[in-house]
Design a protein around this motif. Structure first.
Motif, short mmCIF file in Angstrom:
data_model
loop_
_atom_site.label_atom_id
_atom_site.label_comp_id
_atom_site.label_asym_id
_atom_site.label_seq_id
_atom_site.Cartn_x
_atom_site.Cartn_y
_atom_site.Cartn_z
N VAL B 61 -21.59 49.80 -30.13
CA VAL B 61 -21.32 50.98 -30.96
C VAL B 61 -21.75 52.25 -30.23
N GLU B 62 -22.95 52.19 -29.68
CA GLU B 62 -23.44 53.36 -28.93
C GLU B 62 -22.57 53.62 -27.69
N ILE B 79 -14.33 44.39 -29.61
CA ILE B 79 -14.23 42.97 -29.97
C ILE B 79 -15.62 42.46 -30.37
N ALA B 99 -18.95 44.04 -40.14
CA ALA B 99 -19.89 45.15 -40.20
C ALA B 99 -19.98 45.85 -38.85
N TYR B 100 -20.05 45.04 -37.79
CA TYR B 100 -20.13 45.63 -36.46
C TYR B 100 -18.86 46.41 -36.13
N ALA B 103 -18.59 49.64 -37.79
CA ALA B 103 -19.40 50.65 -37.10
C ALA B 103 -18.70 51.11 -35.82
N LYS B 106 -16.01 53.46 -36.64
CA LYS B 106 -16.60 54.76 -36.96
C LYS B 106 -16.95 55.52 -35.69
N HIS B 139 -14.44 59.45 -39.64
CA HIS B 139 -14.68 58.45 -40.68
C HIS B 139 -13.47 58.15 -41.54
#
Lengths: 502, 143
Positions: B61-62, B79, B99-100, B103, B106, B139
């Motif tokens: 995500v980062e 992925i 969930a991942y 994120a 996003k 978002h």
């Protein structure tokens, strides 16, 4: 200590009898003396006056002297009074009345005292002067009527005293029973209280002021003790209920933690398996795509691919199962016990630099939630709060309050009643970009499956599963306030549930 | 030729993806974590990044956020391994890929894919990402 001998009534009766055994004879003797003295004095006064009058008449009757006249005067002495003997002794000559009682003789002396002897008469001798020389006038009066009167009076006194004694005894016995009855009543009440009937009143129905006051004081003491006792029982019950509730919450929390462990494990396993399945799938497809591959090997490779996809389905099933098992079990619960339990658990984690305060202003309306998850949520919020203090001194305040929203606002909360859980810290606070992302999964955490390390994203997930909404107010350097709005149980539902409890 | 960069901590996944993408005509480079991936982007031409989410060091995500900030033109396929649940199925205590991936989306990923996937799926996802107009990664793209 006094020896126990007899009941009150018998004691009083015995005391009255003993007292009168001394008092009544003395009284009897005294009254008898007064009466007999009076009667005898009246008798003596009467006979002496009569005698003197007769003597005067005899002295004056000198000129009329004749034997006939003398006999008349002597007879008159007997006829006019109680006389039974009359004699004039003059110059050696004795003249007696014919009316003298038969056989009655001058005893040789006159009486000065009224004597209670066998003598029927009281004798008086008066010296008189007849015809210039001294003579003696002797009279005898009947004592028996006076004696009879004295005896009769004595009997009447005895009768009156006997009646008095009877009445006194009756009054004493009645008084004794009157005194004993409230005492016995008190004793019975005391025994009933001792046997556990605390509602027994100790008030006494009696005319004795001291006993009445004693009963009133004892009753005041009893009701004070009963209310203290009731309060103690209530406190014990409350404490037991709180213990039960805490035990229940602990069970819920442990259950929740087990589910979380299962979920974490399943997630970890799924992740590993999927990572292993991907190369299998891709390499197999690559081999199948290779035109040089033999036809029979192609068949084998398709089997490998089919198995890989079956394995993928199994992994999905495991995940689905753990996800369903981890679903919150929602019920109507008050939030306050969960707050206490969470803070109790949190107390072990929080450093002494952080002061934890509570502000519980909610009236206890219930919300639809899972107690184990609520505890987890509060602990996560508190952990987040104290971590934001970065080891510095700070205050963490956990609050509950009721709030009615009568109109929709910009935050999208529907109109209605809410129980609001607030966690306020005096930590560093957050800037707006951070605020926008704090509920993202793994925004603050990089590790997989670190228990509650999911932090605020878990809080968000929990809140959503309850239908609750979270709002964060924070500014850098100003601390942070997290507010979780739980829709409150409709009042009508609460009533119905209470009816069911009854 | 399209230049692809694979960022994944699993060597077997790196090599398998390399194999299928090369076969599909991509020029492929690999990196074992986010930092390596960002370094690789500095040194060579890249059109598309295939990024895993759960990695030691800088996570996916980062990494995606950093790529979007530094190289806005590069397309990204995120992925991750796990189930293929809807975001609404996310519940506390269960770790889901969704969930991942949510994120990741996003953070700015153009396409999302759950492991394991077929060769045709990754090719399709890459095409989707490449054909997507410029995405801000904002978002509003969340389902």
């Amino acid at each position: 200590m006094e020896r126990v001998t007899a009941p009150i009534a018998r004691r009083i009766a015995l005391a009255v009898i003993a007292m009168h055994a001394i008092l009544l004879p003395a009284l009897l003797y005294g009254l008898y003396a007064v009466v007999s003295n009076s009667l005898t004095e009246i008798f003596i006064h009467h006979v002496r006056t009569l005698s003197r009058n007769l003597a005067v008449e005899l002295e004056l009757g000198d000129s009329l002297d004749s034997p006939k006249r003398l006999a008349d005067v002597l007879d008159l002495a007997i006829l006019n009074g109680d006389g039974i003997y009359a004699e004039l002794l003059d110059d050696g000559q004795s003249v007696r009345s014919d009316l003298n009682s038969a056989g009655l003789q001058w005893p040789g002396r006159q009486d000065y005292q009224f004597t209670f002897d066998d003598q029927p008469a009281y004798f008086i001798e008066l010296p008189i002067v007849r015809s210039g020389h001294a003579a003696s006038f002797r009279l005898g009066f009947d004592k028996r009527p006076t004696l009879a009167q004295i005896q009769a009076t004595k009997k009447r006194i005895c009768l009156v005293l006997l009646i008095y004694l009877t009445i006194a005894l009756a009054v004493a016995v009645r008084f004794g029973f009157g005194l004993a009855r409230p005492v016995i009543q008190l004793q019975r009440s005391a025994r009933r209280i001792a046997s556990g009937d605390y509602a027994q009143s100790l008030r006494l129905n009696t005319g004795f002021r001291e006993l009445h006051d004693l009963g009133r004081d004892l009753e005041n003491m009893r009701s004070a003790l009963v209310s203290v006792n009731d309060q103690l029982l209530r406190e014990i019950r409350d404490k037991e209920a709180a213990e039960d509730q805490r035990a229940h919450l602990e069970v819920r929390l442990q259950h929740r933690q087990r589910l979380e462990t299962v979920g974490t494990l399943a997630g970890g396993v799924a992740h590993e398996f999927n990572n292993m399945l991907l190369p299998i799938v891709l390499y197999t497809e690559a081999a199948l795509a290779d035109t040089g591959t033999r036809a029979d090997v192609r068949g084998d490779l398709r089997e490998v691919l089919a198995s890989a996809f079956r394995a993928k389905e199994v992994v999905e099933k495991i995940l689905r199962f753990s996800s369903v098992a981890g679903m919150p079990e929602l019920m109507w619960i008050p939030l306050e016990p969960s707050v206490h339990e969470a803070l109790r658990l949190f107390a072990a984690l929080v450093p002494p630099t952080v002061v934890v305060r509570t502000r519980l202003d909610s009236c206890g309306r219930r919300v639809r939630a899972d107690a184990g998850l609520v505890i987890q949520m509060i602990m996560n919020l508190c952990t987040n709060g104290y971590q934001s203090m970065d080891g510095a001194d700070g205050v963490l305040t956990v609050g509950l309050r009721d709030e009615h929203r009568s109109e929709a606002d910009g935050r999208g909360l529907p109109v209605g009643d809410y129980v609001v859980l607030t966690v306020t810290d005096t930590g560093q606070g957050m800037d707006t970009p951070t605020l926008e992302r704090i509920f993202e999964p793994f925004f603050t955490t990089r590790e997989v499956g670190r228990g509650t390390g999911l932090g605020l994203s878990v809080v968000h997930g929990i809140a959503e599963s309850f239908g609750a909404s979270i709002f964060v107010d924070s500014q850098r350097g100003q601390g942070t306030t997290m507010q979780v709005y739980f829709p409150a149980e409709p009042v009508a539902v609460t009533r119905t549930m209470e009816l069911h409890h009854d | 030729m399209t230049n692809a960069l694979i960022i994944d901590d699993e060597p077997a996944i790196r090599s398998a993806l390399t194999r299928v993408l090369q076969h599909a005509g991509f020029s492929v480079r690999t990196a074992a974590n986010g930092n390596e991936g960002l370094q690789a982007l500095q040194t060579g031409e890249t059109d598309i990044v295939i990024a895993d989410i759960i990695m030691p060091g800088k996570n996916g995500v980062e990494t995606i956020a950093a790529i979007r900030a530094a190289f806005p033109a590069i397309r990204i396929v995120a992925i991750s391994g796990g189930g293929n649940f809807d975001i609404a199925a996310y519940k506390p205590g269960s770790i889901t890929t969704t969930a991942y991936l949510a994120a990741a989306q996003k953070a700015g990923a153009h396409a999302l894919l759950t492991k394991p996937f077929r060769t045709q799926d990754i090719i399709a996802a890459i095409n989707t990402a490449l054909n997507t107009g410029f995405s801000t990664g904002a978002h509003e793209s969340l389902p």
